[in-house]
Design a protein around this motif. Structure first.
Motif, short mmCIF file in Angstrom:
data_model
loop_
_atom_site.label_atom_id
_atom_site.label_comp_id
_atom_site.label_asym_id
_atom_site.label_seq_id
_atom_site.Cartn_x
_atom_site.Cartn_y
_atom_site.Cartn_z
N ASN A 1 39.67 39.94 41.37
CA ASN A 1 38.22 39.93 41.20
C ASN A 1 37.86 39.25 39.88
O ASN A 1 38.39 39.63 38.83
N VAL A 2 36.99 38.27 39.94
CA VAL A 2 36.54 37.53 38.75
C VAL A 2 35.03 37.70 38.64
O VAL A 2 34.30 37.39 39.59
N VAL A 3 34.57 38.21 37.51
CA VAL A 3 33.14 38.44 37.30
C VAL A 3 32.69 37.71 36.04
O VAL A 3 33.49 37.41 35.15
N THR B 1 30.81 38.03 32.73
CA THR B 1 30.37 39.09 31.82
C THR B 1 28.95 38.81 31.37
O THR B 1 28.59 37.69 31.03
N GLY B 2 28.14 39.86 31.39
CA GLY B 2 26.74 39.72 30.98
C GLY B 2 25.79 39.54 32.14
O GLY B 2 24.57 39.64 31.96
N ILE B 3 26.31 39.26 33.35
CA ILE B 3 25.46 39.13 34.54
C ILE B 3 25.97 40.12 35.57
O ILE B 3 27.06 39.97 36.12
N SER B 4 25.20 41.15 35.84
CA SER B 4 25.62 42.20 36.76
C SER B 4 25.69 41.67 38.20
O SER B 4 24.76 41.02 38.68
N GLY B 5 26.82 41.96 38.87
CA GLY B 5 26.97 41.60 40.26
C GLY B 5 27.30 40.15 40.53
O GLY B 5 27.36 39.74 41.69
N LYS B 6 27.53 39.37 39.50
CA LYS B 6 27.84 37.94 39.68
C LYS B 6 29.35 37.75 39.56
O LYS B 6 29.92 37.94 38.48
N GLY B 7 30.01 37.40 40.66
CA GLY B 7 31.44 37.21 40.63
C GLY B 7 31.97 36.76 41.99
O GLY B 7 31.19 36.48 42.91
N ALA B 8 33.29 36.72 42.11
CA ALA B 8 33.93 36.30 43.35
C ALA B 8 35.38 36.76 43.31
O ALA B 8 35.89 37.21 42.28
N SER B 9 36.05 36.64 44.47
CA SER B 9 37.46 36.97 44.59
C SER B 9 38.27 35.70 44.80
O SER B 9 37.78 34.74 45.40
N TYR C 1 29.14 32.05 28.63
CA TYR C 1 29.65 33.28 29.24
C TYR C 1 31.16 33.38 29.08
O TYR C 1 31.84 32.39 28.84
N ARG C 2 31.65 34.62 29.23
CA ARG C 2 33.07 34.89 29.39
C ARG C 2 33.32 35.34 30.83
O ARG C 2 32.41 35.87 31.48
N PHE C 3 34.54 35.16 31.30
CA PHE C 3 34.89 35.54 32.66
C PHE C 3 36.05 36.54 32.60
O PHE C 3 37.02 36.33 31.88
N GLU C 4 35.90 37.62 33.38
CA GLU C 4 36.89 38.70 33.38
C GLU C 4 37.55 38.79 34.75
O GLU C 4 36.87 38.82 35.78
#
Length: 214
Positions: A49-51, A53-61, A78-81
């Motif tokens: 899972n990659v989201v 950071t700082g934007i709720s619900g924004k991500g992908a697998s 942004y940073r990506f987690e």
């Protein structure tokens, strides 16, 4: 009076056009692509899972090849987690999301505390492949940030302990533990490459720069 009406009409038209441009610039979003890999094996990590950071619900697998694609990301920094069971959470450095956002590579490290017990069974077949004395994994970021390396793997390897280089001219010969440069062997994907250098001197082993793509 007619001239004044025309001027007012032109001003109103320009104002509407400027408003439309501002609204479009404020609502334009971008897509972000990248890949998640294992830090040690350099193999892709699937279904992580990659989201953003700082934007709720924004991500992908990530898919089976470790590739992720996040759509409709607003412009900004942004940073990506990346998270996955069995791995430590990895957070990237800051990226500027714009029309020229680079391809993002995230390295994840296995979490030993999350791994289950395994059973190791020796193979009944004996392998005769030579084992290296030591092994070091060089990442792309290390190659790019190495001072004076010029993206040449041979120049980066010579900074390791036990490795020296030929002081003769503009060359990248490797002297490993006192051995001659001609005693070295180079393999790529298990295939031996007799000479990995551009513009090599005839009868010698080195050259100005390596042909291996970083």
């Amino acid at each position: 009076m007619t001239t004044s009406k025309h001027i007012i009409l032109i001003i109103l038209t320009l104002s509407l056009l400027l408003c439309n441009v501002c609204i479009y610039a404020a609502t334009v979003n971008y897509s972000v692509r990248g890949k998640v890999i294992d830090k040690q094996s350099r193999q892709p990590v699937a279904y992580a899972n990659v989201v953003v950071t700082g934007i709720s619900g924004k991500g992908a697998s990530t898919d089976s090849l470790g590739i992720f694609h996040i759509e409709q990301v607003p412009p900004g920094i942004y940073r990506f987690e990346a998270t996955l069971i069995g791995y430590k959470s990895a957070v990237t450095s800051e990226y500027l999301v714009s029309a020229s956002t680079p391809f993002i590579e995230i390295e994840m490290e296995e979490d030993e505390n999350m791994l289950a017990a395994i059973v190791v069974t020796p193979s009944p077949f004996r392998k005769t492949v030579e084992s290296p004395v030591s092994m070091r994994i060089i990442g792309l970021q290390e190659i790019e940030k190495s001072p004076g390396g010029n993206r040449d793997i041979s120049r980066i390897v010579r900074a390791y302990p036990g490795v020296s280089f030929s002081p003769i001219g503009y060359r990248n010969d490797l002297i490993v533990r006192g051995g001659s440069p001609s005693e070295n062997r180079f393999y790529m994907d298990g295939i031996e490459i007799p000479n990995i250098n551009h513009f090599a001197t005839q009868g010698a082993s080195g050259g100005p720069v390596s042909i291996v793509n970083a």
